[in-house]
Design a protein around this motif. Structure first.
Motif, PDB file in Angstrom:
ATOM      1  N   MET A   1       0.847  -1.175   0.000  1.00 30.90           N
ATOM      2  CA  MET A   1       0.000   0.000   0.000  1.00 30.90           C
ATOM      3  C   MET A   1       0.899   1.246   0.000  1.00 30.90           C
ATOM      4  O   MET A   1       1.834   1.340   0.778  1.00 30.90           O
ATOM      5  CB  MET A   1      -0.889  -0.046   1.251  1.00 30.90           C
ATOM      6  N   ASN A   2       0.612   2.195  -0.898  1.00 24.85           N
ATOM      7  CA  ASN A   2       1.458   3.385  -0.963  1.00 24.85           C
ATOM      8  C   ASN A   2       1.101   4.384   0.134  1.00 24.85           C
ATOM      9  O   ASN A   2       0.059   4.293   0.768  1.00 24.85           O
ATOM     10  CB  ASN A   2       1.393   4.029  -2.353  1.00 24.85           C
TER      11      ASN A   2
ATOM     12  N   ASN B   1      -2.268   6.428  -0.053  1.00 25.51           N
ATOM     13  CA  ASN B   1      -3.436   5.645   0.346  1.00 25.51           C
ATOM     14  C   ASN B   1      -3.509   5.527   1.867  1.00 25.51           C
ATOM     15  O   ASN B   1      -4.581   5.657   2.459  1.00 25.51           O
ATOM     16  CB  ASN B   1      -3.392   4.272  -0.311  1.00 25.51           C
TER      17      ASN B   1
ATOM     18  N   SER C   1      -4.550   8.863   3.386  1.00 25.43           N
ATOM     19  CA  SER C   1      -5.955   9.216   3.148  1.00 25.43           C
ATOM     20  C   SER C   1      -6.888   8.579   4.183  1.00 25.43           C
ATOM     21  O   SER C   1      -8.012   9.038   4.365  1.00 25.43           O
ATOM     22  CB  SER C   1      -6.374   8.790   1.741  1.00 25.43           C
ATOM     23  N   GLN C   2      -6.414   7.555   4.862  1.00 26.32           N
ATOM     24  CA  GLN C   2      -7.211   6.883   5.881  1.00 26.32           C
ATOM     25  C   GLN C   2      -7.090   7.549   7.259  1.00 26.32           C
ATOM     26  O   GLN C   2      -7.775   7.165   8.195  1.00 26.32           O
ATOM     27  CB  GLN C   2      -6.791   5.417   5.998  1.00 26.32           C
TER      28      GLN C   2
END
Length: 114
Positions: free
Chosen positions: A1-2, A5, A8-9
């Motif tokens: 996972m970059n 990403n 953004s969570q």
């Protein structure tokens, strides 16, 4: 996972915490360049970046050849000047990712969301 990403969570406060962690634990571009320009023949910038093996190699080449190895380490340092930005970016990205993962995996965070 970059990293984008992962970030953004996170909430805004959690992103601020991640940025703070990168600032405090991350590497500084200006310091890396200063070390390379003034102590590069001795590998100081490589020690700073955690590249201890090659830092020791540069140090030994310069010292054990009574300075004649400075030609080799000088060229090596010149090449490193172009590599430093990538090293900094990678190091800071790793800190950012590990901090974001730590926050996302925190059980206390899950309790706040409920």
């Amino acid at each position: 996972m970059n990293n984008a990403n992962l970030l953004s969570q996170l909430t805004t406060n959690e992103r601020v915490l991640v940025n703070s962690e990168v600032q405090s634990k991350g590497k500084n571009m200006a310091l890396a360049y200063i070390l390379a320009l003034f102590l590069g023949l001795l590998g100081a910038h490589r020690f700073y970046m955690g590249k201890t093996g090659s830092g020791v190699t540069m140090l030994l080449i310069t010292i054990l050849t009574l300075g004649f190895g400075a030609i080799v380490t000088g060229i090596w340092t010149f090449v490193d000047l172009f590599l430093i930005p990538g090293w900094i970016r990678d190091e800071n990205s790793t800190i950012e990712r590990s901090t974001a993962e730590l926050i996302l995996n925190d059980p206390k965070r899950l309790a706040k969301d409920i």
